[in-house]
Structures are given as C-alpha cells and as structure tokens.
Design a protein around this motif. Sequence first.
Motif, PDB file in Angstrom:
ATOM      1  N   UNK A 459       0.868  -1.180   0.000  1.00 43.31           N
ATOM      2  CA  UNK A 459       0.000   0.000   0.000  1.00 43.31           C
ATOM      3  C   UNK A 459       0.906   1.231   0.000  1.00 43.31           C
ATOM      4  N   UNK A 460       0.856   2.073  -1.031  1.00 44.82           N
ATOM      5  CA  UNK A 460       1.745   3.244  -1.080  1.00 44.82           C
ATOM      6  C   UNK A 460       1.649   4.079   0.190  1.00 44.82           C
ATOM      7  N   UNK A 461       2.769   4.652   0.590  1.00 47.48           N
ATOM      8  CA  UNK A 461       2.832   5.326   1.888  1.00 47.48           C
ATOM      9  C   UNK A 461       1.786   6.426   2.033  1.00 47.48           C
ATOM     10  N   UNK A 462       1.600   7.239   0.998  1.00 42.94           N
ATOM     11  CA  UNK A 462       0.613   8.319   1.096  1.00 42.94           C
ATOM     12  C   UNK A 462      -0.793   7.755   1.291  1.00 42.94           C
ATOM     13  N   UNK A 463      -1.091   6.659   0.608  1.00 44.53           N
ATOM     14  CA  UNK A 463      -2.394   6.019   0.751  1.00 44.53           C
ATOM     15  C   UNK A 463      -2.519   5.347   2.114  1.00 44.53           C
ATOM     16  N   UNK A 464      -1.432   4.768   2.581  1.00 42.81           N
ATOM     17  CA  UNK A 464      -1.413   4.148   3.906  1.00 42.81           C
ATOM     18  C   UNK A 464      -1.702   5.194   4.982  1.00 42.81           C
ATOM     19  N   UNK A 465      -1.099   6.368   4.826  1.00 44.88           N
ATOM     20  CA  UNK A 465      -1.323   7.451   5.788  1.00 44.88           C
ATOM     21  C   UNK A 465      -2.778   7.917   5.752  1.00 44.88           C
ATOM     22  N   UNK A 517      -7.764   1.505  -4.219  1.00 41.34           N
ATOM     23  CA  UNK A 517      -6.775   2.363  -4.883  1.00 41.34           C
ATOM     24  C   UNK A 517      -5.369   1.769  -4.923  1.00 41.34           C
ATOM     25  N   UNK A 518      -4.985   0.984  -3.906  1.00 47.37           N
ATOM     26  CA  UNK A 518      -3.636   0.408  -3.897  1.00 47.37           C
ATOM     27  C   UNK A 518      -3.472  -0.599  -5.028  1.00 47.37           C
ATOM     28  N   UNK A 519      -4.509  -1.369  -5.310  1.00 49.80           N
ATOM     29  CA  UNK A 519      -4.459  -2.304  -6.437  1.00 49.80           C
ATOM     30  C   UNK A 519      -4.395  -1.517  -7.745  1.00 49.80           C
ATOM     31  N   UNK A 520      -5.192  -0.464  -7.848  1.00 48.06           N
ATOM     32  CA  UNK A 520      -5.168   0.360  -9.065  1.00 48.06           C
ATOM     33  C   UNK A 520      -3.792   0.995  -9.257  1.00 48.06           C
ATOM     34  N   UNK A 521      -3.151   1.380  -8.161  1.00 48.74           N
ATOM     35  CA  UNK A 521      -1.801   1.949  -8.232  1.00 48.74           C
ATOM     36  C   UNK A 521      -0.849   0.980  -8.924  1.00 48.74           C
TER      37      UNK A 521
END
Length: 630
Positions: A459-465, A517-521
């Motif tokens: 999960x990208x860090x910005x999305x994780x936050x 969104x993480x999968x789409x990333x």
Amino acid sequence: MTALREKPKAISILMFVAWVSFFILAFHSHAFAADRPNILWISCEDISPHLGCYGHPQATTPNLDTLATQGLRYENAFTVTGVCATCRASIITSMFPSSLGNQFMRGSVDLPDHVRLFPSYLREAGYYCTNNSKTDYNITGNHSRCWDESSNKAHYRNRKSDDQPFFAVFNIKNTHESRIFNYRRPENLKNDEFHDPALMELPPYYPDTDITRRDWAHYFDNITSMDKIAGDILQELEEAGLADDTIVVFWSDHGVGLPRAKRWIYESGTHVPLIVRIPQKFQPPGQAEPGTISDELVSLMDLGPTMLNLAGIELPDAIHGRAFLGNSRSEPRQLIYTIRDRMDERYDMMRAVRNHRYKYIRNYQPFKPYFQITNTMEREHTMKELRRLHALNMLQPAAAQFMVDSKPLEEFYDLKNDPHEINNLIDQANQDDELRQNLDSLRRAHIDWVFETRDTGLIPEAELARRGKLLGTRFAILNDDPDHGRELLERLLATNRMACSPKTVTPLVEAYQDPDPAVRFWAITGLGNLRTPSPEALAAVRQGLADPVATVRVAAARAAWQLGKPQLSLEALRLAARSDEEFLSLSAMHVIDEMKDQRDDFMEVIRWVDQNGKGYPVRIAKYLLSQNTP
C-alpha cells in the motif's frame, strides 16, 4: 472516661500495624530485588559482528571480547531492517514495522491499543527503567512515555532505592555512519590503537582504493573507541557492586554504516553482534553459561520478550517477538525475516527470508536501481568512489552489479559458500534439486509471512497514511476485517507481480478496475512498465489521471510518460508535488526525477518545493536543482 482510655490502645494497634506493614514491604522489596535481575543494555550503532570475539582479525575490542567469555555470544543475530528508526521500532514494540505501517524511515505512526512499548511491562512489575538516550522509535507521541527517565543523564543510580531492580539502556553513538564520512580521530584511542588502511581487508563489493581503505580503517577505529566506552560502563557496574545482580546485553542496531550495508537487507546490513551475560544465580538451567556460543537464529525484535521472560513477566499475546532465553523460552526460530522500504527520500520495497544456509529476497520494485540517490549516502566517501569508478567503467564485477538501473525480481543466495551475497542462484536453482527445494520452501515461507503478519508494504505510503487517519491506525487497514485484509493482500500480490514483469495489457487494464486504490496503483504502474502505448493502455492511463485518489494519479502520470505521452502527466505531477501531504509530494518528486528529458517542464515546481516544501521532497528538489546547475 472509657473512650479516653481506649484511644491510646487504638493508637498502639495502628502503630503496630504500620510497623508490621513497613517490615512486610521492606522484606518484599528486598525479596523482589533478590528474585529479579537488573538488566543493562549496551547498544551501539551501525556495526556488523566485527569484534575480536567473532574472529575478526582487524578488530581491537578487548572489553567486549571479555564480556563474551563471561556470557553467551550469538552467531546468528539479525535486525528486522537495515536502518535505525525502523529497527528500533521493531525492538520497542516486538512487532514487524510492516504490520504497524511504520516500515518507512522516519515515518511515525499511531500504535493500536493492544501494542505497548515493552519497558512499560517492566515498570508495572516494579522496575526502574532508564534510557540514555536515543529513542527514534518511528511512533507518534512521547517516545519517553515508557521510561522513568529518558535523557543523556538517565542512569540506574538515579532510582530512589537501591533495592529496586532496574532496566537501563546506554546507547553509544560513536560508530554511527556519520562518524565515518565526518571522521574525527577518537580522543580515547592511543596512537598505536588506530588502524592502518593498508592492512584493511575490504568486502568484495567495494573497489580497493585508498579512499575505501581509509573508510574501513576509520570504521574499525570507531569500533575500538566504542569498545572502550562499553568497558567503562561495565566497570562502573562492577564498582557499584551490581555485576552479580545484573544481566548485560550488548547489541548493534544494524550493520555497517557504509553503502550496500546500512539501509539494505543483505547480511552486511542486518547481521549484528549480540552478547548476553547472565549472573549465575539468574541463569536458567543450561542457558547462557560463560563462554558459550549459539548458532540459534535470533531477531533483535526478540529482545523485549526475552527480557520480560528473564524477569519472570508473562509475555503479551499479540507480538511477533519470541523469548530466546528464560524459563519459558519460546521455540527457536527456524527462519529470519527482514524488510526494506523507503530509505530516507527514496522508495523501494524488498522482503527477505533466510534459514541457516540459504536466503531468498523478493524485490517488489525491481524497476528501480539498487543505489538510488539519497542525501546521506551520497556524502559517504565509499559511495563517491563507487559512482566515480562506475562512470569510468572501472569497477570490478562484484561492485558493478549493484550499480545497474534495475534489480532482478528475485535473489537467492547460498550463505555458506557466498557470505557476501554476490552470486544470485535464482536461475541455477532450476537445475539443482537441493537449491530448488530450498528456494521453493523460502518462497512459500515468505508468502505465508506476508499473510500472517499482514504486511502493509504494497500500500503506497501516502495512501497508507490516508487510510490510517480514517481508521485510527495503519494496523487496522488489514486487521479490522481479517477476511477483507487477506483478500486485499491476494489482489495486491497478484497485481504487483504483473506490474513487475508485465507481459500483456489486458490483465493490467482489468486490474485497474479494482475498487481498492492500492491495487489500481500497481495496475497503472504495470501499464507504464510494459511500455506498450496501445489504445487500451492509453485509455486506462487517461482514466488513471482522473482517478479520485491522488496516489493513483501520480502513478498514471508516470505511466503516461513511459507510454510516450509526457504532456499528459504535467498537471497531475505539478499538483501532487505542491501537496502539503509530504509523502504524496515525495512520490511526485520521484517521478519528476525519473523524467529527466522533461526536467525543464518542472523547474518552476521544483523550485517551489525547494523553497516551500517540507521533509523529504525538499531533498529531491535540492538534488534536481544541483543537477541543473551548469
């Protein structure tokens, strides 16, 4: 009159009860101190097991060598990560940072309610807990909240009663990487105790030059200096008459503070010294006898549970660490897991698992080079030598292979025959039954670990936050609904694998329709990596540029550039780079750095980030501006 005569009698009874209570408490205090050991940690920074007691011929460490003869030396101790903050996070919580979401360097997070900093259990049991003085736990809030005292004056002698058991930490800083590239001759060394660069034996992944030899000599100078400080701490304990009542533990927070060691999950970055001395009266039967050596696999994440076990305190349930010593010792580890994520201003993701002989590494961003530009690492003289000689095409193969622009998807090493991890056996394993069996076993172990620990790394860090803020903690993202968490991990793993080794457009376009969104990333990242500007791919990228989640828009901007449509990416990257969300801005600056041919289109926003940004994006802005200077 009767009442008046009864009052002195009542007072006498109360005084008697008070005296009895006092003696009971005093006895209990003495009994507590006698039954439970003091614990003293001596930690240092940025060294591998380069001590005399580990057989290293260049080491001069008489004090720690003596400590090893008095206790137990571990041959196979490892940190969870190759850098300080995330390693210390794993030690203080006894948890994998990738489960808590604080696997990123200086990426502090809120902890879930059930995760406590382990010294708090010792305090509850009556211990006086002091930390002198590094915290750097990668968590929000008051890092000192688990200590009675945390400062450069914190000391066990500050406790109010000599009968109170203590847990005291002393952190020695003079072996930190900065003491190599900003070297100052240690004042506590005599002239004949300095190391001669000409006599140094370098690892095979460094070029053999005067500069690299000097760095290596300075590293050993600092270790000798650290050993003297450790000796002073041990001498002070002896002079206080506490040595026979105190367990002593020596460890380092990760490996050598030089390139391809610190920040990496190769042995050079995670293999560390660990020595434990337990006074005879506190030794569990058959454990930690003087002069013994153990080849047991130990993670420094296990330190907290082990101290609790030695102190007779029940271990909390929801932790990943194990007790490797004590009367209720856990089953020995058969595998060691290590992680690498964002290091300073540069994103990467690697996971590794090793047994006693073999090691498997999975690169989750193989399209990125090993040696990305990071501000601190570029200050190292050895790193400068690597870059200089690489530019001249003068590096030996063992060093040159880490200067390439991408990494293999998988790495597999025979640590017995290749301790420096130079020869990747991933292809050879297909022709060798033993290698293939070990590779398959470690691959399965890695995937099992991802699910068991709920690794948030994909999960990208910005999305994780963003999600962590909505749910209260990042830990909750994959754990609040276990079934949903497992399903999401399955989709993330599958999509990441396609993104790392893309073959056709259609599966990635389909993955982009995922609700998460993480999968789409990862789907849109894969479309860019495929570099096939088909109508289907371009349509998905245009859709990605309008995605409701900014992290996905940044990935789509990168994909547009890779598919030959850089003008489509400009607006999304300019907006994201100016974001007040540090890690969204950082992800945009990464892409801008990649788009070298479009640098002029971004100079205005690069200057804006340099002047108005915060944190790590500013480092990349300064680097880009330095590259643009004639």
